[in-house]
Design an enzyme around this catalytic site. Structure first.
Site, PDB file in Angstrom:
ATOM      1  N   TYR A  76      -2.119 -16.063   9.906  1.00  0.00           N
ATOM      2  CA  TYR A  76      -1.492 -15.521   8.706  1.00  0.00           C
ATOM      3  C   TYR A  76      -0.150 -14.848   8.940  1.00  0.00           C
ATOM      4  CZ  TYR A  76      -6.147 -16.295   6.845  1.00  0.00           C
ATOM      5  OH  TYR A  76      -7.332 -16.860   6.474  1.00  0.00           O
ATOM      6  N   HIS A  81      -3.686   2.992  -6.105  1.00  0.00           N
ATOM      7  CA  HIS A  81      -4.082   1.871  -5.252  1.00  0.00           C
ATOM      8  C   HIS A  81      -4.510   0.663  -6.086  1.00  0.00           C
ATOM      9  CE1 HIS A  81      -5.220   0.066  -1.445  1.00  0.00           C
ATOM     10  NE2 HIS A  81      -6.359  -0.343  -2.006  1.00  0.00           N
ATOM     11  N   HIS A 103      -3.709  -9.126   4.456  1.00  0.00           N
ATOM     12  CA  HIS A 103      -5.123  -9.132   4.771  1.00  0.00           C
ATOM     13  C   HIS A 103      -5.379 -10.042   5.962  1.00  0.00           C
ATOM     14  CE1 HIS A 103      -6.440  -7.941   0.430  1.00  0.00           C
ATOM     15  NE2 HIS A 103      -6.104  -6.904   1.174  1.00  0.00           N
ATOM     16  N   ARG A 156      -2.390  -2.576  -6.359  1.00  0.00           N
ATOM     17  CA  ARG A 156      -2.509  -3.710  -5.440  1.00  0.00           C
ATOM     18  C   ARG A 156      -3.357  -4.820  -6.064  1.00  0.00           C
ATOM     19  NH1 ARG A 156      -1.776  -4.716  -0.238  1.00  0.00           N
ATOM     20  NH2 ARG A 156      -3.909  -5.368   0.220  1.00  0.00           N
ATOM     21  N   ARG A 171       0.843  -1.198   0.000  1.00  0.00           N
ATOM     22  CA  ARG A 171       0.000   0.000   0.000  1.00  0.00           C
ATOM     23  C   ARG A 171       0.880   1.249   0.000  1.00  0.00           C
ATOM     24  NH1 ARG A 171      -1.924  -3.698   3.782  1.00  0.00           N
ATOM     25  NH2 ARG A 171      -4.080  -4.419   3.498  1.00  0.00           N
TER      26      ARG A 171
END
Length: 380
Positions: free
Chosen positions: A342, A307, A333, A310, A201
């Site tokens: 994760y 953006h 995420h 991404r 990001r």
């Protein structure tokens, strides 16, 4: 004269309506919030109140008389929010909620009032995304009022009222991402390619320090991001969830660009900023957007926002053999709960995903004719 009863009492008013009163657990004599058309209705109300007292469900009716503005402002102030989130909530409360609900008591906000407010905001031209965020905040604040036992039921009952419906954004192709990177300023070429092929990001990229980039291993460690407030102040903050802290492998075709960038543009020292503007300042999003649009125009690419890169990284990674857990690890995420799973992504597997992405990059670049009819390079 009011008639004595086992619980509470009822009396007929000069208007012909009936008033019910009872003594609360706090010892105070309390009237019903409204009068009744018949004595039977007043008796029924007292019976319900007695049941609430016996079951421990009684709530102090005076507590819910606090004005919404006072309660909402205290709600925001009491929470350990990130500065950017606190700023957003403050704006939503001040601009979108207080003008309608500010002077109303918490108890007087009804589902009908909420529906009317939401429709009026949309009809006034306020963006659906902003209205959805304001509604979600209102629902959360009123949910706290329920937990505080000020009200019995949350008046925010609109199905999906807080859901933000955004149209699917376009995805830049591999060649488009390289074209934009090469058409823009050289000092931002690595920034564009890392966004496109590593899924970082804007805030994560701007927050990178030299110590976060391991050129020997071809890996980038994401520890946080740079957030810009409306006041212009920049704040470095940790990711929203632990899943946001991750290590991402750089595709081999992109690595030479990153190596050159670190030599020419990144600040010296372990804590040196990776991306610095021409005058030595941390890049600002609004200024970079001007450069971005110029680069897109020069590259002949339309309708792509920064953006959206991404989505390029996400799409390419999804075309590899990576499973859902591995994709979430690479892109950062996941909820706080999911982060326990994760955040410990396998680095060797991450390198394999990056290698598979690199194969797609190489194939795409081979199809692009260079100055002499050969495939264009990535290190120029």
């Amino acid at each position: 004269m009011a008639k004595r009863r086992p619980f509470g009492r009822v009396r007929k008013l000069p208007s012909g309506r009936y008033q019910a009163r009872y003594r609360g657990p706090d010892g105070l004599d309390r009237p019903a919030p409204e009068t009744f058309r018949t004595k039977r209705e007043a008796d029924d109300w007292l019976a319900d109140m007695q049941t609430e007292l016996r079951q421990g469900d009684w709530r102090d009716p005076d507590a819910a008389k606090v004005p919404f503005q006072k309660y909402a402002e205290a709600w925001v102030a009491e929470r350990p929010l990130a500065l950017s989130t606190a700023e957003l909530y403050g704006i939503l409360v001040r601009v979108h909620l207080v003008p309608t609900f500010g002077r109303l008591a918490i108890a007087d906000i009804t589902p009908a009032a909420v529906r009317t407010w939401r429709r009026a905001r949309l009809d006034a031209g306020v963006g659906p995304t902003t209205v959805a965020k304001a509604y979600a905040l209102l629902r959360t604040i009123m949910g706290t009022a329920v937990s505080d036992e000020l009200i019995r039921r949350n008046p925010c009952q609109i199905k999906n009222g807080g859901t933000v419906h955004t149209p699917e954004r376009p995805t830049a192709s591999i060649l488009e991402a390289f074209a934009i990177a090469e058409a823009g300023q050289a000092r931002y070429r690595a920034l564009v390619l890392l966004a496109a092929f590593c899924g970082l990001r804007w805030g994560e990229l701007i927050g990178l320090r030299r110590q976060d980039v391991d050129l020997d291993a071809g890996m980038i460690r994401v520890r946080g991001s740079m957030s810009e407030l409306n006041s212009g102040q920049r704040v470095y903050k940790a990711p929203k969830s632990e899943a946001g802290k991750r290590t991402v492998a750089i595709p081999s075709s992109v690595l030479p660009v990153i190596v050159r960038h670190m030599k020419q543009y990144a600040e010296r020292g372990a804590d040196g900023r990776v991306f610095v503007g021409a005058k030595g300042a941390t890049p600002r999003r609004n200024h970079f957007n001007l450069l971005w649009h110029k680069a897109c125009t020069a590259a002949g690419v339309k309708g792509i926002r920064f953006h959206d890169l991404r989505h390029t990284g996400n799409t390419l990674a999804s075309h590899t053999s990576a499973n859902t857990r591995e994709l979430m690890t690479r892109l950062g995420h996941g909820s706080s709960r999911a982060a326990l799973i994760y955040q410990h992504g396998n680095q060797e597997r991450e390198r394999e995903i990056a290698a598979a992405v690199d194969e797609m990059i190489v194939k795409a670049l081979k199809r692009r004719p260079g100055p002499n009819g050969h495939a264009g390079g990535t290190d120029g």
